[in-house]
Design a protein around this motif. Structure first.
Motif, mmCIF file in Angstrom:
data_model
loop_
_atom_site.group_PDB
_atom_site.id
_atom_site.type_symbol
_atom_site.label_atom_id
_atom_site.label_comp_id
_atom_site.label_asym_id
_atom_site.label_seq_id
_atom_site.Cartn_x
_atom_site.Cartn_y
_atom_site.Cartn_z
ATOM 1 N N ARG A 1 0.901 -1.173 0.077
ATOM 2 C CA ARG A 1 -0.085 -0.089 -0.064
ATOM 3 C C ARG A 1 0.813 1.320 -0.008
ATOM 4 N NH1 ARG A 1 -2.033 3.695 4.108
ATOM 5 N NH2 ARG A 1 -0.751 2.623 5.792
ATOM 6 N N PRO A 2 0.682 2.125 -0.922
ATOM 7 C CA PRO A 2 1.644 3.338 -0.764
ATOM 8 C C PRO A 2 1.180 4.292 0.269
ATOM 9 C CG PRO A 2 0.263 3.139 -3.027
ATOM 10 C CD PRO A 2 -0.161 2.166 -2.016
ATOM 11 N N ASN A 3 2.228 4.573 1.042
ATOM 12 C CA ASN A 3 2.180 5.311 2.171
ATOM 13 C C ASN A 3 2.942 6.096 2.703
ATOM 14 O OD1 ASN A 3 3.538 3.569 3.280
ATOM 15 N ND2 ASN A 3 2.611 3.120 5.362
ATOM 16 N N VAL A 4 4.215 6.146 1.571
ATOM 17 C CA VAL A 4 5.249 7.102 1.545
ATOM 18 C C VAL A 4 5.027 8.542 0.819
ATOM 19 C CG1 VAL A 4 7.670 7.392 1.097
ATOM 20 C CG2 VAL A 4 6.721 5.152 1.854
ATOM 21 N N HIS A 5 5.369 9.585 1.605
ATOM 22 C CA HIS A 5 5.216 10.821 1.277
ATOM 23 C C HIS A 5 6.235 11.651 0.974
ATOM 24 C CE1 HIS A 5 1.470 9.350 3.030
ATOM 25 N NE2 HIS A 5 0.905 10.088 2.356
ATOM 26 N N ALA B 1 13.119 3.549 5.174
ATOM 27 C CA ALA B 1 11.882 3.097 5.430
ATOM 28 C C ALA B 1 11.265 3.022 3.954
ATOM 29 C CB ALA B 1 11.228 4.077 6.231
ATOM 30 N N ALA B 2 11.665 3.824 2.931
ATOM 31 C CA ALA B 2 10.980 3.870 1.858
ATOM 32 C C ALA B 2 11.137 2.535 0.825
ATOM 33 C CB ALA B 2 11.402 4.981 0.878
ATOM 34 N N ALA B 3 12.501 1.820 1.366
ATOM 35 C CA ALA B 3 12.810 0.917 0.543
ATOM 36 C C ALA B 3 12.771 -0.338 1.368
ATOM 37 C CB ALA B 3 14.467 0.974 0.353
ATOM 38 N N SER B 4 11.940 -0.516 2.296
ATOM 39 C CA SER B 4 11.670 -1.732 3.236
ATOM 40 C C SER B 4 10.349 -2.368 2.980
ATOM 41 C CB SER B 4 11.927 -1.249 4.901
ATOM 42 O OG SER B 4 13.206 -0.563 5.002
ATOM 43 N N HIS B 5 10.239 -3.336 3.665
ATOM 44 C CA HIS B 5 8.857 -4.019 3.806
ATOM 45 C C HIS B 5 8.366 -4.120 5.249
ATOM 46 C CE1 HIS B 5 11.511 -6.229 0.669
ATOM 47 N NE2 HIS B 5 10.112 -6.176 -0.056
ATOM 48 N N GLU B 6 9.283 -4.129 6.000
ATOM 49 C CA GLU B 6 8.774 -3.991 7.447
ATOM 50 C C GLU B 6 9.470 -2.963 8.481
ATOM 51 O OE1 GLU B 6 7.802 -7.718 9.262
ATOM 52 O OE2 GLU B 6 6.711 -8.453 7.476
ATOM 53 N N ILE B 7 9.074 -2.782 9.516
ATOM 54 C CA ILE B 7 9.591 -1.672 10.501
ATOM 55 C C ILE B 7 9.961 -2.471 11.751
ATOM 56 C CG2 ILE B 7 9.711 0.485 11.441
ATOM 57 C CD1 ILE B 7 7.599 1.294 9.299
ATOM 58 N N ASP C 1 3.398 -1.051 5.633
ATOM 59 C CA ASP C 1 2.266 -0.415 5.058
ATOM 60 C C ASP C 1 0.963 -0.681 6.047
ATOM 61 O OD1 ASP C 1 2.037 -3.057 4.532
ATOM 62 O OD2 ASP C 1 1.499 -2.751 2.423
ATOM 63 N N ALA C 2 1.150 -1.143 7.274
ATOM 64 C CA ALA C 2 0.087 -1.406 8.237
ATOM 65 C C ALA C 2 -0.850 -0.119 8.322
ATOM 66 C CB ALA C 2 0.619 -1.778 9.540
ATOM 67 N N LYS C 3 -1.995 -0.551 8.666
ATOM 68 C CA LYS C 3 -2.866 0.479 8.719
ATOM 69 C C LYS C 3 -2.685 1.296 9.592
ATOM 70 C CE LYS C 3 -8.186 1.246 9.243
ATOM 71 N NZ LYS C 3 -8.927 0.997 10.361
ATOM 72 N N GLY C 4 -2.749 2.876 9.593
ATOM 73 C CA GLY C 4 -2.594 3.758 10.635
ATOM 74 C C GLY C 4 -1.063 4.263 10.452
ATOM 75 N N ILE C 5 -0.221 3.532 9.493
ATOM 76 C CA ILE C 5 1.171 4.193 9.409
ATOM 77 C C ILE C 5 1.265 5.316 8.530
ATOM 78 C CG2 ILE C 5 3.522 3.569 8.882
ATOM 79 C CD1 ILE C 5 3.191 0.876 10.433
ATOM 80 N N GLY D 1 12.883 8.481 6.799
ATOM 81 C CA GLY D 1 11.509 8.678 7.127
ATOM 82 C C GLY D 1 11.034 9.052 8.408
ATOM 83 N N TYR D 2 9.950 9.637 8.428
ATOM 84 C CA TYR D 2 9.421 10.251 9.667
ATOM 85 C C TYR D 2 8.046 9.326 9.439
ATOM 86 C CZ TYR D 2 12.253 14.073 10.978
ATOM 87 O OH TYR D 2 13.165 14.775 11.643
ATOM 88 N N VAL D 3 8.047 8.387 10.528
ATOM 89 C CA VAL D 3 7.078 7.485 10.313
ATOM 90 C C VAL D 3 5.953 7.659 11.779
ATOM 91 C CG1 VAL D 3 6.659 4.779 10.605
ATOM 92 C CG2 VAL D 3 8.678 5.660 9.758
ATOM 93 N N PHE D 4 4.774 7.878 11.090
ATOM 94 C CA PHE D 4 3.790 8.338 12.231
ATOM 95 C C PHE D 4 2.712 7.196 12.358
ATOM 96 C CE2 PHE D 4 4.720 12.037 9.740
ATOM 97 C CZ PHE D 4 5.508 12.880 10.688
ATOM 98 N N PHE D 5 2.741 6.769 13.605
ATOM 99 C CA PHE D 5 1.624 5.729 14.073
ATOM 100 C C PHE D 5 0.500 6.328 14.610
ATOM 101 C CE2 PHE D 5 4.776 1.924 13.566
ATOM 102 C CZ PHE D 5 5.799 2.413 13.590
#
Lengths: 482, 482, 482, 482
Positions: free
Chosen positions: D15-19, D192-198, D222-226, D256-260
């Motif tokens: 799911r695209p979630n990188v901006h 983060a942009a190049a990864s599958h998981e965090i 790409d979990a929901k809420g990230i 990346g700034y990763v917001f949860f």
């Protein structure tokens, strides 16, 4: 003396010949690629009328007795040379970076003042008169004059006449009654975009074979045959953006590549034409005050690094006293480059033409400092500022303003201040240490290794050996292979 | 002005009260423990009469209009302060090391000149007059006056009155119509053995509780109750040997521990007695010119390191050009400490009492340089000189002279010069970097950390923050916990 | 394995041939010029029997399976090489300085182990067998073997055969059935006075013209024709004094000039004779582990500087936390030289002869660190310790003990500890930084500039250029003048 | 193991979630803001199948016995830790910069391996089993896992529960049978942009009041809420341009700034939930290997600076031997950070859970080096490269390609190579020293001041004081105020 608006207006009246990113800039005062460098120089024009700064940026002309821009005067004393350092420090404080579109031309004028005086005296030429006439007039017009020393040079191990392409150094291709025609280029010319005229000098010490390269003159920036391409610099696309990712609007520096395609120079604007015997001495006359005063530039920018990193520490929630050893080290670096310049002036002497010359040893010691100490100062600014200052590692202004997720970004960018303030400060440190605010003080005006050669030549080794011999009474002669 | 012989004679006339190694030195001019420091100072007396040096080491007295020793004058201008730096550099060139038996007293006199002027002005005392009378007379007598600032201090975290032993800082134990009685000690007093008088000042800034410690005066070195014990220094037993293992005969420095056991000071020689409010400012008046000019000392000694290492390289068979980057680095270090001192003077201003004051920021920046750069210069001298210079790792003079195996030693010590020359040069580097020529410039006149505090106090952080706020338009107030 | 007393006894049984200050030392174990170096080495003999240290200073012999001194073993693995670094650090901790009378011989043995293996393999000689026989026997006798690499060299720009005096490098003057006769000298030989035997190797890489200089052997220190003159070192006359002005009794280092006047070496003790083709490689085999492990020495001495300066700060009344950044910098310096040595071993590989070789690049990087970082560490020790530590600027022990004024000295030397403790600590810092504890790690085992040449040769520049070409896709060939 | 194309494909499936710059990036593999970081990581996937690199970037799984990506294995030995340093150096050589989208997750996994083992042992939890199951599966899927340690933190002087906004550190807001719900952010997450998981870990050592902040887990990127917003970096607009002004296409790093926002984590992916007692130790388990191996990164990038500056010197017409001392200094810096990391591993030990732990003292010494030495290396690259390298002060690619004046630019940019080659090399140096290739090694994984605290805690000061007391026999107890 011009006002900032008169200055801008006068630039707008010139023929557009400045380019960047493949395009012609129609109006340097408003185009984002050049508006900041113009604004920076406009601050000088504003300061001329500001009682707080007037004594630093202006001086009574010894020609007219009128108050004129200091950048268009002779450096006639130690105190004038100190004012040079102080003015540079001030302008870095006010603009964040270099305003080389006036100071290098000033430096060139003073170097050639001495050189033309000497040539005329020995050769009976009229160069000195030419220079004086031009300068008197320049004071009246209150123009910005950039200085153009550096040639492209091509293969660094070959002199001009040995280059495959003879144009790798600027040279005279024709001379007649009316003047000269010159071809070549001068590169990395600070503030060309913000200047009215260009003061050209020979870029190195030349030999007899390079007679035609030994040429000095001043020309309108928009003379026929001159094409300018501005170098790009780090993060310069931000100059085209809204917001604060380049947080400095009132200053900026450009470095132009100035191409001369058979440009005509009228004879009364010529200050040297073929007198190669003076080129080396002229280079020394140029670099000595330049390398003295550049410590003021570096100190002025370092002042901002001190202020920005301390304030960002506070924005991060930390009392800057935690970093007091680091702030002190930054201050020591700043003051050292400033002080060695002051001392180089103090240890200088008067040239018979009436301009003050600095001590070459101290001037070149300062060049070495200028090429090293600011790097430590920058590192410390990044260290104190924290991770966001180190590489400007933060979302962009557009992200903070995003209607979709901007609030999230702001929420998490805040600390002991708003996100906006914190980000702006970190962006300033980025701009100063990795961005378009970084001036080229390491190679500008010559390389550190070049300075090393001057230091060696002026270090009086044999005198020191003599002191040693006297102190411990050694008479034996000691010879070594060359 | 005295000749060297008159100087020596005048020292011989004093009561012997200098000791070393558990013994009283009957004649400081001939005893090996002190003859070098006397010879060093005697060179000043010789220079006074030498046209080559006279303008540096003497000056026209503003009291008498006569030529007097510069060490007994007021520093009345920027140029006088520059002469201070130049004179120090010269004397290090001539003696190899410190001649602190005159310069610290000079510095003390000038500091107290300003302080007494201020106290008198506010308190109606006669200290300034006392000082002037003494100084006029001292000029006539052409005496050497050492300066005594440093108290033993005991536990560094406690003020004088909180020390278990109240004598850990020098203080007044009795005051009457005729004068004062003082007790305590002043330690590490440079050149006490070569001096006629001792100029005493308070060693720190004091508070009201330490009133009795706030005392300044001048006393004959041999006053009743004064006992001096000279500190030993590295390799000082070589001073007692023949030969060249200490290769410097015409210079040397001593550091005296001066004990005051209820010493009487007549009131006309008292310059402060209880005015603790001025002690901090007086310390600043002392250290500011001191820390400015000490760069001249360090440069002067560094000059010798440059000369010695280059000459030793030749003696080893190497052209010193192999080491040109290293020699340049040494030169840069030397010139930096010299230049920052020149600039501190240039950026100074006049005190209403008529003495020139230096810029405290630059002066203390120089203190940091003086505490660091010479270490690199020494390291480089050892590196260029090679293994024999690094630690003086060679047989002794006695071994070279041994009838049994001296020829063997000489055979194998020779290189591109005789063994003697090579060994002497290496011994000089040893003396300068690890031996008794090493002056205490790191802690002399205060520690680098103390200088750091002055730098912080003078670094105008808020002004720099203001520039940043203006440059990028930040108004938000940011508070942090103290 | 010998006890300390057996070690001392065995030294006393040798022919006295060590001199200093023009005199023969009859008993090196008790003469003040050499007793400290013997005591230092005696601590190794004690440690061999001490369970706390046994695993570091001993190892099971791969010849006999018996526990023997590590200094007489082969370095057969990475772990053995690490033990080298650790043992050196330990011995500096225990003795305050170098115990080079064992470690350089050890290093020489291992270098020649590889070299003799290679020569024998190619030339059919018996050098390796000779070396093995000697080593097996040396393990049994538990002797101290110093290593002798450095020749006097004369004019540094000339090879041995071009020197005016052919003896400036040690060489074979006669060879016959029984062995060799050698002439020349080896200089600055650490711990010669404390050793039983001397392991001699060629001092440089030689060419065919220098065949007779390509010689390696081991000889009893007291062989006929060997004369040793110990170099003097800073403050070494204190070794002759009572009291604590040299505060270290249980350690010390000497550097001997060893003269060979036609010394006979029996053939079974010869490990190279004329095979100049291996001299350069052998030098590399010598310096690589040497320059790796010397980081342990420097770290071990630096440990003491950390401890001494922190404790002196306390004695001055200051919590050492005030200096925590400085102490950290010292620690970083210590650990860096230690770590780079560990890494040089880790990145090494096995030589077919069975000895471990270190990475030459990292070993020589460490040489540079060892020649620079300790200078900063010393400076910091002096800074933390204060004025009395900087140059040991205090009255002598004799003054403290003076019946006349000793109490005065003690009264004023005390602070937050007794005068005695404070003075001893400051004397230790003096000894470590300016006194006879300073080891010659800058030039010992070769100069930093020599290390620089090895770094250049091993830095794989073309490989790095290849990575760059690949990364940004540059194919153009670029040629420059040599 | 995935191929580069499979890797890219798998990223496109998420799911695209990188901006960046206010916009959602639909396809990270092709969008110019992220395509370089993906290409960099893709090179790892390529290297896995390349015999030349396979042994470095892969290892036999101790779970499956199959060859798997080294980034998904346990670091089970000293040699594995060395491989970590070597792999980092290699990847910097291949990509020019950081590939943190795999290595930080790897480091996190290993830290939590030890931590979960300890928690389970004491608390009877199942975290270790969770981690193992996930890891076994991750090996099969050959995924890229970035590591997320750093919280926004807000006011740096306050712990999480004292922050005005409780979300300034990531925390659990709900826990139930199925898992956890977390809120907060992790910032500056490399790759983060190049990864599958965090892989998420607590960002500091916490106290009991911060129990809910003590949480570790792994989640699909790409979990929901990230929501991820990529930081901008210097000159990043060049990533959107054609040509070579960013000359590196095959590598790049994002932060990346990763917001949860109330993200659900199933319980079998939770590795810590509330066990604050282990947070400090876990931080140490994270930073110790991280700070050891980061020296490999810095060395790898430094290799390119050596290569680029030497090649640019040649393009300028100069033999790089002119700069050999400078190139050597760069090499020394590179090798030092590399070597101290190797040594930190060598001096490490096994954790009972089966992962190798490095020496904390050496690891943190390396952190200081990594925060300082590269700045000198960069400065030297700029110095050798000349003015065009210092700030990239050249016309843009668009200018070189301009149909109007491009030929003029090319004419004057050429030297001893074509303009193109010369410009590209200078642009590479700009990219490495002032551009988007600059990694955040100073603050990445914690600040130098934080490293200083660990050094202090591990420097064994009392042990060193004990050595000093033994060496010079001091028994007196010395107390100081805290």
């Amino acid at each position: 003396m011009k006002t900032p608006e008169q200055y801008r207006e006068s630039l707008r009246e010139m023929r557009p010949n400045v380019h960047k990113f493949g395009e012609l800039i129609k109006d340097v005062t408003s185009h984002p690629a050049t508006s900041r460098v113009v604004s920076g120089h406009a601050q000088i024009y504003a300061a001329q009328h500001d009682p707080q700064y007037q004594d630093i940026v202006t001086k009574m002309s010894s020609f007219s007795g009128e108050r004129v821009s200091r950048y268009l005067t002779l450096i006639e004393s130690m105190e004038d040379m100190w004012a040079n350092s102080r003015m540079k420090r001030l302008m870095f404080n006010l603009t964040g970076t270099c305003t080389g579109g006036r100071c290098v031309g000033w430096n060139s004028t003073n170097a050639m003042w001495a050189t033309t005086w000497e040539i005329d005296k020995e050769r009976g030429t009229k160069y000195h008169e030419n220079l004086k006439s031009w300068l008197v007039d320049a004071q009246k017009r209150d123009i910005s004059v950039c200085g153009a020393l550096t040639d492209p040079k091509g293969n660094r191990t070959l002199p001009p006449h040995k280059q495959k392409d003879p144009d790798m150094n600027l040279h005279v291709v024709e001379a007649n009654d009316k003047g000269l025609v010159v071809r070549g280029a001068k590169v990395q010319i600070a503030g060309a975009a913000a200047s009215h005229e260009i003061f050209v000098l020979p870029g190195s010490g030349y030999k007899a074979e390079d007679t035609s390269y030994s040429v000095s003159f001043v020309t309108p920036k928009d003379a026929k045959g001159i094409t300018i391409v501005e170098a790009r610099h780090p993060s310069d696309m931000r100059d085209f953006e809204d917001g604060w990712d380049n947080p400095v609007k009132c200053g900026g520096i450009t470095q132009g590549y100035v191409f001369f395609e058979d440009v005509f120079v009228p004879k009364e604007r010529v200050f040297m034409n073929g007198e190669w015997e003076w080129t080396m001495k002229n280079i020394m006359s140029f670099i000595t005050p330049y390398r003295s005063a550049i410590g003021g530039c570096v100190a002025g920018q370092g002042d901002l690094m001190v202020g920005a990193s301390a304030l960002l520490a506070r924005a991060n929630g930390l009392n800057e006293k935690v970093f007091s050893d680091k702030l002190n080290k930054m201050t020591i670096n700043n003051e050292t480059t400033f002080a060695v310049g002051i001392a180089a002036a103090a240890r200088g002497k008067m040239h018979p033409s009436g301009v003050w010359t600095c001590d070459p040893l101290l001037a070149n010691v300062n060049k070495i400092h200028v090429a090293t100490l600011p790097y430590e100062t920058k590192r410390l600014a990044q260290e104190i500022g924290g991770g966001i200052a180190e590489t400007g590692c933060m979302p962009s202004w557009k992200d903070l303003e995003s209607p979709e997720y901007g609030e999230l970004v702001k929420k998490y960018m805040k600390a002991n201040s708003s996100a906006e303030t914190r980000v702006k400060l970190a962006r300033l440190i980025e701009w100063l240490t990795l961005g378009s605010g970084v001036p080229g003080t390491m190679h500008g005006g010559g390389s550190p290794d070049g300075a090393g050669m001057v230091i060696r030549a002026n270090s009086d080794l044999e005198e020191k050996i003599k002191s040693v011999r006297r102190l411990i009474q050694i008479d034996e002669e000691i010879k070594v292979e060359k």
